[in-house]
Design a protein around this motif. Structure first.
Motif, PDB file in Angstrom:
ATOM      1  N   GLN A 119       0.833  -1.203   0.000  1.00 28.11           N
ATOM      2  CA  GLN A 119       0.000   0.000   0.000  1.00 28.11           C
ATOM      3  C   GLN A 119       0.868   1.254   0.000  1.00 28.11           C
ATOM      4  O   GLN A 119       0.572   2.220  -0.703  1.00 28.11           O
ATOM      5  N   GLN A 164      -6.838   5.283  -9.768  1.00 28.81           N
ATOM      6  CA  GLN A 164      -5.883   5.020  -8.698  1.00 28.81           C
ATOM      7  C   GLN A 164      -4.443   5.159  -9.188  1.00 28.81           C
ATOM      8  O   GLN A 164      -4.165   4.998 -10.375  1.00 28.81           O
ATOM      9  N   ALA A 165      -3.539   5.441  -8.254  1.00 30.19           N
ATOM     10  CA  ALA A 165      -2.110   5.551  -8.553  1.00 30.19           C
ATOM     11  C   ALA A 165      -1.434   4.201  -8.364  1.00 30.19           C
ATOM     12  O   ALA A 165      -1.736   3.476  -7.407  1.00 30.19           O
ATOM     13  N   ARG A 166      -0.528   3.857  -9.265  1.00 27.99           N
ATOM     14  CA  ARG A 166       0.219   2.605  -9.181  1.00 27.99           C
ATOM     15  C   ARG A 166       1.644   2.828  -9.681  1.00 27.99           C
ATOM     16  O   ARG A 166       1.945   3.828 -10.345  1.00 27.99           O
ATOM     17  N   THR A 167       2.517   1.873  -9.381  1.00 27.14           N
ATOM     18  CA  THR A 167       3.919   1.952  -9.828  1.00 27.14           C
ATOM     19  C   THR A 167       4.253   0.806 -10.776  1.00 27.14           C
ATOM     20  O   THR A 167       5.408   0.380 -10.863  1.00 27.14           O
ATOM     21  N   ASN A 180       3.730   6.922  -6.739  1.00 27.43           N
ATOM     22  CA  ASN A 180       4.526   5.970  -5.961  1.00 27.43           C
ATOM     23  C   ASN A 180       4.236   5.978  -4.469  1.00 27.43           C
ATOM     24  O   ASN A 180       4.925   5.327  -3.695  1.00 27.43           O
ATOM     25  N   GLY A 181       3.229   6.727  -4.037  1.00 25.84           N
ATOM     26  CA  GLY A 181       2.878   6.722  -2.627  1.00 25.84           C
ATOM     27  C   GLY A 181       3.713   7.656  -1.779  1.00 25.84           C
ATOM     28  O   GLY A 181       3.454   7.811  -0.585  1.00 25.84           O
ATOM     29  N   GLY A 236       2.359   1.860  -3.656  1.00 27.75           N
ATOM     30  CA  GLY A 236       1.500   1.976  -4.826  1.00 27.75           C
ATOM     31  C   GLY A 236       1.357   0.688  -5.597  1.00 27.75           C
ATOM     32  O   GLY A 236       1.180   0.701  -6.816  1.00 27.75           O
ATOM     33  N   THR A 241       3.977  11.832  -8.560  1.00 29.63           N
ATOM     34  CA  THR A 241       2.862  11.361  -9.372  1.00 29.63           C
ATOM     35  C   THR A 241       2.896  12.084 -10.701  1.00 29.63           C
ATOM     36  O   THR A 241       3.642  13.044 -10.875  1.00 29.63           O
ATOM     37  N   TYR A 266      -5.750   3.698 -14.076  1.00 30.32           N
ATOM     38  CA  TYR A 266      -4.549   3.801 -13.254  1.00 30.32           C
ATOM     39  C   TYR A 266      -3.544   4.755 -13.887  1.00 30.32           C
ATOM     40  O   TYR A 266      -3.372   4.774 -15.102  1.00 30.32           O
TER      41      TYR A 266
END
Length: 385
Positions: free
Chosen positions: A51, A303-306, A271-272, A54, A276, A267
């Motif tokens: 979490q 949503q954000a993802r890596t 990266n959390g 990301g 971004t 998406y």
């Protein structure tokens, strides 16, 4: 590497537990070779780490999670950083270097934690301006200078402002924009398969519909693969970077062990830790809203993802998960060519909305392909839709 999940054991689990403990995600005594169980505490720690980074929080250590665990262990100064073409260096130390260069007014591209050509160019420029040997390597001397200097860019987030400025300067017209459309999977990799229906085939068809519409507006639209090929995520990103694309759209469907899971999700890179893609986030939102309005699918949010394609591309990239093939209703929609036409039109209109920057815009779901085409073919294209 093999997937590691609750119930597994062995040396690899010992390594993972030790790494998680270094990050403060596990408490208690240090792991020993005898303590090699992937237990409930390990799973909770993995989920927390995922979490934070990301990633999909499934508690399973696969290739992406293992990579992130490895990269999170590096801090700036731990090692010499340089461009390695065959196996690019990646890690939190590279991310810290990229963010520091941005603060000083040099542009290494979007901070994704991968030492690429643009990062090397920014580092060489910094070294030249500050009287260092411009070798493109971050060693002790360069690191001391990076730490001693104050910020040149203050307020806001410089890379994000650059993305927005590039978008603004490109203008509202679609003609001439270069878009890479990435149909997921392909070749022997069929992706999700349910009731004899393969994700790779559906996304190939959808991609061609999108490319056809984009080409009609004057856009330079390209596919990352052929019908029977399946490049790796890295190869797809390299293709987009080499062609100098303005945007990348990656098309997928989802699957779930529950037959009730359904809906649409988009998406973008994030990266959390604050890094971004602002433009990617905006485009993901436009696509999400346009498709929800036009299809009435369940909203699984943006949503954000890596994921590799999101972080390795230098331009804004959005991954669209068009429903669940394992859901009877979503699968029925996807099998309908008219539905795929609706999705293709919605994605095109979302891209148009992105470039309009809110000027002369209209309510979501009201633009049509004909509207966009009529505007693009207007002489001079002086007025927005």
């Amino acid at each position: 590497m093999q997937l590691l999940r609750r119930g597994d054991s062995g040396p690899a689990v010992v390594e993972i537990r030790s790494t998680l403990r270094q990050f403060g995600l596990m408490t208690g005594p240090a792991a020993t070779p005898e303590d090699d169980r992937f237990d409930a505490d390990t799973e909770r720690a993995v989920r927390a780490f995922q979490q934070r980074r990301g990633l999909i929080s499934d508690g399973i250590v696969g290739q992406a999670t293992y990579r992130a665990l490895r990269e999170a262990g590096w801090t700036l100064g731990d090692r010499m950083l340089a461009l390695l073409v065959s196996a690019p260096m990646s890690g939190d130390d590279v991310l810290a270097l990229q963010e520091r260069l941005l603060e000083l007014g040099f542009d290494p591209g979007r901070p994704g934690g991968v030492f690429d050509e643009q990062t090397e160019q920014a580092l060489r420029k910094f070294q030249r301006e500050y009287g260092l040997v411009p070798d493109g390597m971050c060693g002790p001397a360069t690191l001391r200078s990076l730490r001693q200097l104050g910020r040149k860019v203050t307020g806001g987030r410089p890379r994000l402002m650059r993305e927005q400025e590039v978008l603004r300067q490109s203008g509202p017209r679609l003609r001439g924009k270069r878009i890479v459309v990435d149909p997921g999977h392909g070749g022997a990799d069929r992706g999700v398969v349910a009731a004899g229906v393969a994700e790779a085939d559906l996304m190939w068809d959808l991609a061609r519909r999108i490319v056809g519409r984009m080409s009609a507006t004057g856009m330079d639209a390209m596919l990352t693969r052929q019908e029977h090929t399946c490049p790796t995520e890295t190869e797809r990103a390299e293709f987009a970077n080499t062609t100098g694309a303005d945007l990348v759209l990656s098309l997928h469907t989802d699957a779930n062990s529950s037959m009730h899971a359904q809906g649409l999700a988009t998406y973008h890179f994030g990266n959390g830790t604050g890094a971004t893609s602002t433009v990617g986030e905006a485009l993901a939102g436009f696509i999400q809203r346009e498709l929800l309005t036009r299809t009435a699918m369940l909203d699984c949010r943006s949503q954000a993802r890596t994921w590799e394609l999101l972080r390795l591309t230098r331009m804004p990239t959005v991954r669209v998960e068009v429903g669940y093939l394992t859901h009877l209703g979503d699968r029925k929609r996807l099998l309908d060519p008219a539905f795929r036409d609706v999705v293709a039109e919605g994605i095109l209109v979302a891209v148009k909305r992105l470039y309009l920057l809110g000027q002369n815009d209209q309510p979501t779901g009201t633009f049509s392909f004909s509207d966009v085409l009529a505007h693009e073919l207007e002489r001079g294209g002086a007025q927005a839709i």
